[in-house]
Design an enzyme around this catalytic site. Sequence first.
Site, PDB file in Angstrom:
ATOM      1  N   ARG A   1      29.797  49.233  48.164  1.00 21.51           N
ATOM      2  CA  ARG A   1      28.662  49.204  47.243  1.00 21.51           C
ATOM      3  C   ARG A   1      27.369  49.217  48.048  1.00 21.51           C
ATOM      4  NH1 ARG A   1      27.944  44.815  45.501  1.00 21.51           N
ATOM      5  NH2 ARG A   1      29.702  43.666  46.355  1.00 21.51           N
TER       6      ARG A   1
ATOM      7  N   TYR B   1      32.308  56.413  46.113  1.00 19.43           N
ATOM      8  CA  TYR B   1      33.068  55.197  46.440  1.00 19.43           C
ATOM      9  C   TYR B   1      33.145  54.190  45.292  1.00 19.43           C
ATOM     10  CZ  TYR B   1      34.789  50.940  48.245  1.00 19.43           C
ATOM     11  OH  TYR B   1      35.553  49.826  48.372  1.00 19.43           O
TER      12      TYR B   1
ATOM     13  N   LYS C   1      31.749  47.431  37.886  1.00 14.27           N
ATOM     14  CA  LYS C   1      30.583  46.573  38.116  1.00 14.27           C
ATOM     15  C   LYS C   1      29.398  47.001  37.250  1.00 14.27           C
ATOM     16  CE  LYS C   1      32.815  43.890  40.594  1.00 14.27           C
ATOM     17  NZ  LYS C   1      33.183  43.820  41.969  1.00 14.27           N
TER      18      LYS C   1
ATOM     19  N   HIS D   1      31.795  37.566  37.231  1.00 16.59           N
ATOM     20  CA  HIS D   1      32.579  38.071  38.373  1.00 16.59           C
ATOM     21  C   HIS D   1      33.682  37.064  38.683  1.00 16.59           C
ATOM     22  CE1 HIS D   1      32.368  39.760  42.802  1.00 16.59           C
ATOM     23  NE2 HIS D   1      33.283  40.378  42.089  1.00 16.59           N
TER      24      HIS D   1
ATOM     25  N   SER E   1      32.309  38.909  46.496  1.00 16.77           N
ATOM     26  CA  SER E   1      33.171  40.026  46.886  1.00 16.77           C
ATOM     27  C   SER E   1      33.908  39.730  48.189  1.00 16.77           C
ATOM     28  CB  SER E   1      32.325  41.282  47.047  1.00 16.77           C
ATOM     29  OG  SER E   1      31.647  41.544  45.843  1.00 16.77           O
TER      30      SER E   1
ATOM     31  N   CYS F   1      36.085  37.477  48.856  1.00 12.17           N
ATOM     32  CA  CYS F   1      36.182  36.051  49.180  1.00 12.17           C
ATOM     33  C   CYS F   1      37.387  35.386  48.521  1.00 12.17           C
ATOM     34  CB  CYS F   1      34.899  35.332  48.790  1.00 12.17           C
ATOM     35  SG  CYS F   1      33.547  35.733  49.912  1.00 12.17           S
TER      36      CYS F   1
ATOM     37  N   ASP G   1      39.046  40.124  38.903  1.00 10.51           N
ATOM     38  CA  ASP G   1      37.675  40.449  39.303  1.00 10.51           C
ATOM     39  C   ASP G   1      36.621  40.168  38.235  1.00 10.51           C
ATOM     40  OD1 ASP G   1      36.072  41.542  41.493  1.00 10.51           O
ATOM     41  OD2 ASP G   1      35.706  43.277  40.203  1.00 10.51           O
TER      42      ASP G   1
ATOM     43  N   ARG H   1      40.703  49.879  50.129  1.00  8.97           N
ATOM     44  CA  ARG H   1      41.189  49.265  48.885  1.00  8.97           C
ATOM     45  C   ARG H   1      42.398  49.989  48.324  1.00  8.97           C
ATOM     46  NH1 ARG H   1      37.558  45.131  46.277  1.00  8.97           N
ATOM     47  NH2 ARG H   1      35.971  44.845  47.859  1.00  8.97           N
TER      48      ARG H   1
HETATM   49  P1  GTP Z   1      36.415  41.738  45.502  1.00 16.02           P
HETATM   50  O1  GTP Z   1      37.516  42.642  45.030  1.00 16.02           O
HETATM   51  O2  GTP Z   1      35.566  42.371  46.573  1.00 16.02           O
HETATM   52  O3  GTP Z   1      35.569  41.179  44.404  1.00 16.02           O
HETATM   53  O4  GTP Z   1      37.069  40.550  46.323  1.00 16.02           O
HETATM   54  P2  GTP Z   1      38.088  39.352  46.056  1.00 16.02           P
HETATM   55  O5  GTP Z   1      37.307  38.116  45.789  1.00 16.02           O
HETATM   56  O6  GTP Z   1      39.147  39.730  45.086  1.00 16.02           O
HETATM   57  O7  GTP Z   1      38.697  39.174  47.513  1.00 16.02           O
HETATM   58  P3  GTP Z   1      40.196  39.144  48.065  1.00 16.02           P
HETATM   59  O8  GTP Z   1      41.106  38.224  47.322  1.00 16.02           O
HETATM   60  O9  GTP Z   1      40.646  40.547  48.195  1.00 16.02           O
HETATM   61  O10 GTP Z   1      39.970  38.489  49.516  1.00 16.02           O
HETATM   62  C1  GTP Z   1      39.511  39.212  50.572  1.00 16.02           C
HETATM   63  C2  GTP Z   1      39.582  38.481  51.887  1.00 16.02           C
HETATM   64  O11 GTP Z   1      39.630  37.063  51.785  1.00 16.02           O
HETATM   65  C3  GTP Z   1      40.805  38.901  52.661  1.00 16.02           C
HETATM   66  O12 GTP Z   1      40.423  39.118  53.979  1.00 16.02           O
HETATM   67  C4  GTP Z   1      41.719  37.697  52.548  1.00 16.02           C
HETATM   68  O13 GTP Z   1      42.630  37.643  53.590  1.00 16.02           O
HETATM   69  C5  GTP Z   1      40.728  36.534  52.529  1.00 16.02           C
HETATM   70  N1  GTP Z   1      41.262  35.341  51.824  1.00 16.02           N
HETATM   71  C6  GTP Z   1      41.643  35.271  50.537  1.00 16.02           C
HETATM   72  N2  GTP Z   1      42.083  34.027  50.218  1.00 16.02           N
HETATM   73  C7  GTP Z   1      41.948  33.292  51.341  1.00 16.02           C
HETATM   74  C8  GTP Z   1      42.222  31.911  51.653  1.00 16.02           C
HETATM   75  O14 GTP Z   1      42.668  31.128  50.825  1.00 16.02           O
HETATM   76  N3  GTP Z   1      41.954  31.513  52.921  1.00 16.02           N
HETATM   77  C9  GTP Z   1      41.445  32.374  53.862  1.00 16.02           C
HETATM   78  N4  GTP Z   1      41.208  31.894  55.081  1.00 16.02           N
HETATM   79  N5  GTP Z   1      41.193  33.675  53.607  1.00 16.02           N
HETATM   80  C10 GTP Z   1      41.429  34.125  52.370  1.00 16.02           C
HETATM   81  C1  SPV Z   2      33.332  43.962  44.806  1.00 20.75           C
HETATM   82  O1  SPV Z   2      32.640  44.441  45.727  1.00 20.75           O
HETATM   83  O2  SPV Z   2      33.081  42.841  44.316  1.00 20.75           O
HETATM   84  C2  SPV Z   2      34.506  44.692  44.292  1.00 20.75           C
HETATM   85  C3  SPV Z   2      34.707  46.071  44.754  1.00 20.75           C
HETATM   86  O3  SPV Z   2      35.246  44.166  43.491  1.00 20.75           O
HETATM   87  S1  SPV Z   2      33.680  47.210  43.959  1.00 20.75           S
HETATM   88  O4  SPV Z   2      34.375  47.727  42.781  1.00 20.75           O
HETATM   89  O5  SPV Z   2      33.421  48.292  44.912  1.00 20.75           O
HETATM   90  O6  SPV Z   2      32.458  46.573  43.547  1.00 20.75           O
HETATM   91 MN    MN Z   3      34.461  42.154  42.836  1.00 17.22          MN
END
Ligand code: GTP
Ligand code: SPV
Ligand code: MN
Length: 598
Positions: free
Chosen positions: A72, A200, A209, A229, A251, A253, A280, A382
Amino acid sequence: MKHLTTNKYVVSWIEEMAAMTQPDKIVWIDGTEEQAEALRAEACATGEIIKLNQEKLPNCYLHRTAVNDVARVEGRTYICTEKKEDAGNINNWMAPAEMKAKLFKLYTGSMKGRTMYVIPYSMGVVGSDFAKYGIELTDSIYVVLNMLIMTRVGTNVLEALGDSADYIKGLHAKADIDEENRYITHFPETNEIMSVNSGYGGNVLLGKKCFALRIASYLGRKEGWMAEHMLILGVKYPNGEKKYITAAFPSACGKTNLAMLIPPKALKAEGYEVECVGDDIAWLRVNKEDGKLYAVNPENGFFGVAPGTNEKSNPNALHTCLRDTIFTNVVHDTKNNTVWWEGLDNNPPQPGDAIDWKGNPWDCTKYDKKDKSTCGAHPNSRFTALAKNCPCISPEFDSLKGVPVSAIVFGGRRAKTAPLVYQSFNWQHGSFVGSIMASETTAAAAGAVGVVRRDPMAMRPFVGYNMGDYWKHWLDMGKVIPNAPKIFHVNWFRTDDEGHFIWPGFGDNLRVLLWILARCEDKVDAVETAIGYVPKAEDINIEGLEGVTIDTIRDLLTVDVPSWKADVENIKEFYAQVGEAVPATMYEELAALEARLG
Ligand code: GTP
Ligand code: SPV
Ligand code: MN
């Protein structure tokens, strides 16, 4: 041109957009498998997508975006309201007429020699009270194929819309994928989204979003509901009872990971299960019958972060993307015709058999964790996968009324300051806790990674109006939810002096969720601190957790007063930046926090 609808608002808008972009032809997407299959074949023929090993990865494809177009772009994302103060200081703003004049030049003739696809889609189950409809016009087959997974697409959407003008207009053109002329723009006052010069994810899948957060948050304030979110998950107790939690993390996290977690052995043995409703986005409404807040996931699939996803960290996500999936910007294993990414396993494809996310030969032996340029997969690569393919998808996924929310959890990625978990004193204080959220930036957005910034409610990039007014909406919602969820804050990312994560995270996060749910039912005590209620260390179940003792938990739960005082100063600066719209109540909460810190 024969249109799939006689809705005059839809037809006249499409004709207007087509007159500007000048496509060679216009194709309606009807949601049939035959049409989707023909589009996949066409995109394979042009090299836009690569068909993967159909035995190992049935109906899976790989796509690589342009090298300059991998996340983004917050700096080029605009909220275009007539008055600047309605967009606020945190959003980029331009007057609608000015932005449209700029865009008109970029769109004019941009689809010459191309096809314009018309995608009628629904966010939410078609026909449900929560559902909202949109039409996306795009010249990208990749976008069409992603939208077919991420949203509910088809002629039934047009039937549900009927003759109404109540839909969100989305126009996307790839144009030249020129970063200097990339714009992701929103016109909340006229229900329009216009995106140009990107191909993208979040920039171009306009249901996600752009619609389900930026436009929907604006509509939510107007209509008395919330677009957030947030992931949505259900915890099933050994006695069969289910409780639902929503959680807002910035994002990349941990939302996808938490939403699909597998309980640690000891808890699984007792009979605990977790079910995923969404990873999400959550749309939240007050239910008139029981006065609780109900959540639905308006999406139909997951656009999840690939790196780090593996059989141990998130087996459910891994299994979800073994079929019917589009992978974006991961490594292509050309020997097996499969995919790979950092953190999948210890067997990367060897030199000669590996193509990196940029489309170049990749040598895994040159990989250096500290040097991002040596990655095979882009850190924000992704998978786009169907929710219904997730092994732990909730039976309530398609529910028309949604699920009742017991707890709302905020969380960020913070090496210091924020403890493992704390509970706010009440809704008002909880809204304040959301407003002061902070997190280290990630690869999900273009720009520096690892810099702490304030990210209120994990919505900083996604609020479609003034941030201060958004906080007021949170405070106001608290007054109209008779049985409001309790509000918490978590941090899985505290590190030791060597920079290692102290808390094991992932499946073990359920241990924290169980404390949260116990608090919601008054089943466990807590310690009152300056920032909120913190668990007694012995109330976090650490049975079967290797390397974690009660002292580790104590350490994770400490409230470090000096660093909180420093944070208060930073919050004051941030509030000043948000400006005049910050509700007085938030300043009162800030003063109260400062006083409690002493
Ligand atoms: P968006 O799709 O971007 O909104 O992100 P999301 O919040 O769904 O993130 P996602 O669950 O894909 O987490 C992304 C990163 O966080 C990866 O690198 C994971 O390995 C890390 N991660 C997720 N949960 C944990 C946790 O409990 N501990 C740690 N140390 N890392 C974590
Ligand atoms: C984020 O960045 O929080 C996502 C991926 O979930 S995107 O759809 O590219 O915004
Ligand atoms: Mn997101």
